[in-house]
Design an enzyme around this catalytic site. Structure first.
Site, mmCIF file in Angstrom:
data_model
loop_
_atom_site.group_PDB
_atom_site.id
_atom_site.type_symbol
_atom_site.label_atom_id
_atom_site.label_comp_id
_atom_site.label_asym_id
_atom_site.label_seq_id
_atom_site.Cartn_x
_atom_site.Cartn_y
_atom_site.Cartn_z
ATOM 1 C CE LYS A 103 -1.868 2.539 3.294
ATOM 2 N NZ LYS A 103 -2.131 3.834 2.274
ATOM 3 C CD GLU B 253 -3.404 8.460 2.769
ATOM 4 O OE1 GLU B 253 -2.545 7.260 2.554
ATOM 5 O OE2 GLU B 253 -3.850 8.684 3.730
ATOM 6 N N GLY C 77 6.827 5.122 8.213
ATOM 7 C CA GLY C 77 6.029 6.296 8.358
ATOM 8 C C GLY C 77 6.410 7.146 9.622
ATOM 9 N N GLY C 78 5.386 7.721 10.066
ATOM 10 C CA GLY C 78 5.374 8.355 11.388
ATOM 11 C C GLY C 78 5.362 7.503 12.731
ATOM 12 C CB THR D 225 1.183 6.045 11.224
ATOM 13 O OG1 THR D 225 0.547 7.242 11.443
ATOM 14 C CG2 THR D 225 0.479 4.885 10.716
ATOM 15 N N GLY D 226 3.136 4.241 13.535
ATOM 16 C CA GLY D 226 3.758 3.116 13.670
ATOM 17 C C GLY D 226 3.488 2.383 14.913
ATOM 18 C CD GLU E 65 12.690 4.505 8.304
ATOM 19 O OE1 GLU E 65 12.668 5.310 9.044
ATOM 20 O OE2 GLU E 65 12.882 4.752 7.064
ATOM 21 C CB CYS F 190 12.762 9.105 7.990
ATOM 22 S SG CYS F 190 13.890 8.051 7.048
ATOM 23 C CD GLU G 107 10.159 12.897 11.562
ATOM 24 O OE1 GLU G 107 8.832 12.259 11.855
ATOM 25 O OE2 GLU G 107 10.825 12.327 11.081
HETATM 26 O O1 TXE Z 1 2.492 9.706 7.678
HETATM 27 P P1 TXE Z 1 1.779 8.177 8.135
HETATM 28 P P2 TXE Z 1 1.751 11.173 7.440
HETATM 29 C C1 TXE Z 1 6.129 11.636 9.866
HETATM 30 C C2 TXE Z 1 6.354 13.024 9.702
HETATM 31 C C3 TXE Z 1 5.184 13.486 9.099
HETATM 32 C C4 TXE Z 1 3.988 12.629 10.041
HETATM 33 C C5 TXE Z 1 2.618 12.430 9.622
HETATM 34 O O2 TXE Z 1 6.556 13.663 10.800
HETATM 35 O O3 TXE Z 1 4.682 14.886 9.263
HETATM 36 O O4 TXE Z 1 4.826 11.546 10.256
HETATM 37 O O5 TXE Z 1 2.650 12.035 8.159
HETATM 38 C C6 TXE Z 1 -0.439 4.888 6.075
HETATM 39 N N1 TXE Z 1 -2.840 1.852 9.702
HETATM 40 N N2 TXE Z 1 6.523 10.747 8.826
HETATM 41 O O6 TXE Z 1 0.524 11.188 8.338
HETATM 42 O O7 TXE Z 1 0.364 8.666 8.770
HETATM 43 C C7 TXE Z 1 -0.702 5.870 5.448
HETATM 44 O O8 TXE Z 1 -1.776 5.710 4.372
HETATM 45 C C8 TXE Z 1 -1.998 1.612 8.537
HETATM 46 C C9 TXE Z 1 7.839 10.308 8.733
HETATM 47 O O9 TXE Z 1 1.518 11.366 5.989
HETATM 48 O O10 TXE Z 1 3.112 7.609 9.056
HETATM 49 C C10 TXE Z 1 0.699 5.873 4.523
HETATM 50 O O11 TXE Z 1 0.660 4.904 3.513
HETATM 51 N N3 TXE Z 1 -1.504 2.163 7.898
HETATM 52 C C11 TXE Z 1 8.002 9.404 7.546
HETATM 53 C C12 TXE Z 1 1.531 5.344 5.844
HETATM 54 O O12 TXE Z 1 1.011 4.955 6.777
HETATM 55 C C13 TXE Z 1 -1.781 3.852 8.046
HETATM 56 C C14 TXE Z 1 7.609 9.362 6.355
HETATM 57 C C15 TXE Z 1 2.414 6.582 6.175
HETATM 58 O O13 TXE Z 1 1.599 7.482 6.731
HETATM 59 C C16 TXE Z 1 -2.393 4.345 9.264
HETATM 60 C C17 TXE Z 1 6.340 10.118 6.626
HETATM 61 C C18 TXE Z 1 -2.973 3.192 10.150
HETATM 62 N N4 TXE Z 1 -3.701 3.645 11.166
HETATM 63 C C19 TXE Z 1 5.814 10.801 7.356
HETATM 64 N N5 TXE Z 1 -2.551 5.546 9.256
HETATM 65 C C20 TXE Z 1 9.361 8.568 7.477
HETATM 66 N N6 TXE Z 1 10.059 8.281 8.721
HETATM 67 O O14 TXE Z 1 9.938 8.324 6.643
HETATM 68 C C21 TXE Z 1 -1.750 6.085 8.179
HETATM 69 N N7 TXE Z 1 -1.304 4.821 7.336
#
Ligand code: TXE
Length: 508
Positions: A192, A195, A245-246, A249-250, A267, A301, A402
Site C-alpha cells: 500500500k 494515498e 512512516g510516522g 502511525t507506527g 522504520e 526520516c 520531528e
Molecule cells: O504519515 P503516516 P503522514 C512523519 C512526519 C509526518 C508525520 C505524519 O513527521 O509529518 O509522520 O505524516 C499509512 N494503519 N513521517 O500522516 O500516517 C498511510 O496511508 C495503517 C515520517 O503522512 O505515517 C501511509 O501509507 N496504515 C516518515 C503511511 O501509513 C496507516 C514518512 C504513512 O503515513 C495508518 C512520512 C493506520 N492507522 C511521515 N494511518 C518517515 N519516517 O519516513 C496511516 N497509514
C-alpha cells in the site's frame, strides 16, 4: 499502459484530457475500488490534479490479502527456484532502467521533489532490485555439528503474506526497499503506497506484471491508512507487516499487529543530530549540513535536523550557513534549475509553518527563512523557505519533535561529552553524523551515538548493501542489506539423525 503514461504528461503540460483512473493490482488483475470511489492525486507545485486514483477500502484490502494468501499456499511461488525469482527481479530493474525518465518525471509531478533527486531515486530503485535479485541465489543457512550423531541444519524460509505500507516522501524507492527483499525471499505481498503518492507505485506494478510475476504474488491496494492500512495491519491472514512512516502511525500498526502476533518491522521518524567540531573541514561540514536538512525539502526520516556546533565556530558557521541556505533555488521540481521543491500537501505545509511559529514563540531566533513562499508562480503550491533557528534550548519542541520539512535547529556545545549528551537527548535514534579532523574522536563519538545509521565527515549517503533502521522510537528491525532480507524470512532448524535407531526412552 503507454496510453496512461502519455495522458499523465499531457495533463501535466496543460492538456485537457483527464487521465485514466489509476487502478489497483489484485490477483493479477487491474481493478477499480469495490466502492467505485476515486481520489484526486495532486501536484504539490500547484495543487492541480495529475491523476485520479482508485480509492480502495477495507473490502479491497481483504481481496488483496486473500489473493496473496492463495498465491502463497496454493500457487507455484514457494516452489519457484531462487534463480527464477532472481530473473524476475532483474527483469524489473531492466524495465525500470529503460523507462527511467518517465518514472523520474512522474515522481517529481507527484511528490514535488526536484527532478535530479527523482532521477537519483529511480537509479537507486533499480539498484535495489538488482541487489536482492543477486541475493536469491547466494548461500544461506548454517549447519551445526551437535553432540548426538546428528546433523543440524538451519534454513531460511519465506514468512508468508507480507503487508507493506509506505509514506509519500520516497514513494518509488520505499516500494523497492519493501518489495525487492520480500519477493526475493519467496513471500507474497500486499503493498500500500501513501494515498497521496500512488503514481509510481502503479507504474512499478505495471513492470512487475510485464516481468512475469505470477498473479497474486504481488498485490497493490490504494487508499487511506485508517481503512486499507489498518485492515492490513490487523488481518489474521497477514504474517508480517512492514511499515515506514510516522511514529504515531507506527505505534497503531504495532498495536493492530497483536491480533495474530504477526512479525513487524517499523522504520519511523527521527530528529537526527549532526555534530560539527571546530577542527572539521569547513567546506565539507557546511555543504553536508545543508544537504542533510534541505535535500528532499527536509521530508526525510534521517534528515540532519539538529545541527550541533562547537562554540568556537558557531557564530561564523551559522552566518555562512544562512547565507548559503537563503540562496537555495526553491521552485517547481520539473524545472532543472530547482534545488528544493514544494512540500507534499497543503496540510503538511500548515504543520511545518505551525512548527516555525512554535519556534518563534519558544524564543528561538530565526536567522534564515521562516515563511511560506506565496508570490506568483509559487502562489498555488506548497513552498516554504529554507529555515534555520539558533539560540535553542534542548527542551524546546522544535528541538525535540520531528518537523519533517526544511527547518534546521542549531544547538551549541563546549566539549565532546556535551555534544554526545545533546545528540542523544531525543526519543528518536534513527541517524546521526559527526564532522572532525580527528579520526579517533570521530569514531569515539559515533560509537556513543544511540542511532542506527551514522556518518563520519558526510551526511545522507545510503547503500543497498548496508542495514537501515533506528534505535529507540525510530523503529524496529532493519531494511536493506542481508539484514533486510533476513527480516522477510523465518528460521527453521532441521535435525537429521545420522544413526537411524530407536531412542529407547520408554522401556515398555
Ligand atoms: O504519515 P503516516 P503522514 C512523519 C512526519 C509526518 C508525520 C505524519 O513527521 O509529518 O509522520 O505524516 C499509512 N494503519 N513521517 O500522516 O500516517 C498511510 O496511508 C495503517 C515520517 O503522512 O505515517 C501511509 O501509507 N496504515 C516518515 C503511511 O501509513 C496507516 C514518512 C504513512 O503515513 C495508518 C512520512 C493506520 N492507522 C511521515 N494511518 C518517515 N519516517 O519516513 C496511516 N497509514
Amino acid at each position: 499502459m503507454a496510453e496512461r503514461e502519455f495522458q499523465f504528461r499531457n495533463f501535466a503540460q496543460g492538456g485537457e484530457r483527464v487521465p485514466k483512473e489509476l487502478q489497483m493490482f489484485i490477483g493479477g488483475q487491474w481493478v477499480k475500488a469495490a466502492s467505485g470511489a476515486v481520489r484526486d492525486i495532486l501536484n504539490p507545485a500547484d495543487n492541480g490534479t495529475i491523476a485520479l486514483a482508485a480509492e480502495g477500502g477495507e473490502r479491497d484490502a481483504q481481496k488483496a490479502i486473500a489473493a496473496a494468501k492463495e498465491a502463497f499456499y496454493e500457487g507455484p511461488w514457494v516452489e519457484t527456484p531462487p534463480a527464477e525469482r532472481a530473473r524476475l527481479l532483474f527483469a524489473v530493474a531492466d524495465l525500470l532502467a529503460e523507462r527511467g525518465s518517465d518514472f523520474a518525471g512522474s515522481e517529481t509531478l507527484n511528490t514535488g521533489k526536484p527532478l535530479r533527486e527523482a532521477v537519483y531515486d529511480v537509479n537507486d530503485t533499480a539498484a535495489c532490485f538488482r541487489y536482492y535479485a543477486g541475493i536469491c541465489t547466494k548461500p544461506h543457512g548454517q549447519t551445526y555439528d551437535v553432540s548426538d550423531p546428528m546433523q543440524t541444519m538451519v534454513v531460511r524460509e519465506p514468512i508468508g503474506v507480507c503487508g507493506q505500507i509506505v509514506p509519500w516522501n520516497y514513494p518509488l524507492l520505499m516500494a523497492a526497499w519493501k518489495l525487492a527483499p520480500a519477493l526475493a525471499a519467496g513471500n507474497t505481498v500486499v503493498f500500500k503506497p501513501s494515498e497521496l503518492t500512488p503514481v509510481t507505485a502503479v507504474m512499478l506494478f505495471e513492470l512487475l506484471e510485464k516481468a512475469g510475476f505470477p498473479g497474486g504474488v504481488a498485490n497493490l491496494v490504494l487508499g487511506p491508512g485508517n481503512t486499507v492500512g489498518q485492515a492490513i495491519a490487523s488481518s489474521l491472514d497477514v504474517d508480517k507487516v512492514a511499515f515506514t512512516g510516522g511514529t504515531k502511525t507506527g505505534r497503531s500498526i504495532l498495536e493492530a499487529s497483536v491480533s495474530n502476533i504477526k512479525q513487524v518491522s517499523l522504520e519511523l521518524g527521527g530528529k537526527s543530530p549532526n555534530i560539527v567540531f571546530d577542527d572539521a573541514d569547513w567546506e565539507t561540514a557546511i555543504d553536508y549540513a545543508l544537504f542533510g536538512i534541505f535535500a528532499n525539502q527536509g521530508e526525510v526520516c534521517s534528515a540532519g535536523s539538529r545541527l550541533i556546533l562547537h562554540e568556537k565556530i558557531h557564530d561564523h558557521f551559522i552566518e555562512e550557513l544562512a547565507r548559503r541556505a537563503s540562496k537555495i533555488r526553491v521552485g517547481n521540481g520539473m524545472d532543472p534549475e530547482t534545488e528544493m521543491g514544494p512540500l507534499i500537501s497543503r496540510e503538511h505545509t500548515e504543520k511545518v509553518l505551525h512548527y516555525i511559529e512554535i519556534g518563534r514563540q519558544e524564543g528561538a531566533r530565526l536567522i534564515c527563512g521562516g515563511h511560506r513562499i506565496s508570490a506568483p508562480p509559487y502562489d498555488q503550491g506548497n513552498f516554504v523557505e529554507p529555515t534555520i533557528f539558533i539560540d535553542t534550548t534542548p527542551e524546546m519542541r522544535i528541538v525535540q519533535e520531528e518537523i519533517f520539512g526544511p527547518v534546521l535547529v542549531v544547538q551549541k556545545f563546549k566539549d565532546e561529552d556535551e555534544a554526545v549528551r545533546l545528540a542523544n537527548n531525543s526519543i528518536y535514534g534513527l541517524a546521526g553524523g559527526v564532522f572532525t579532523g580527528d579520526g579517533a574522536r570521530a569514531l569515539r563519538v559515533i560509537r556513543r551515538l544511540r542511532a542506527g545509521i551514522t556518518w563520519i565527515n558526510c551526511y545522507n549517503p545510503t547503500y543497498n548493501e548496508a542495514p537501515w533502521g533506528g534505535y529507540k522510537q525510530s523503529g524496529l528491525g532493519r531494511e536493506l542489506g542481508t539484514f533486510g532480507y533476513e527480516e522477510y524470512t523465518e528460521v527453521k532448524q532441521i535435525n537429521i539423525n545420522l544413526s537411524v535407531a530407536p531412542s529407547g526412552w520408554f522401556k515398555g
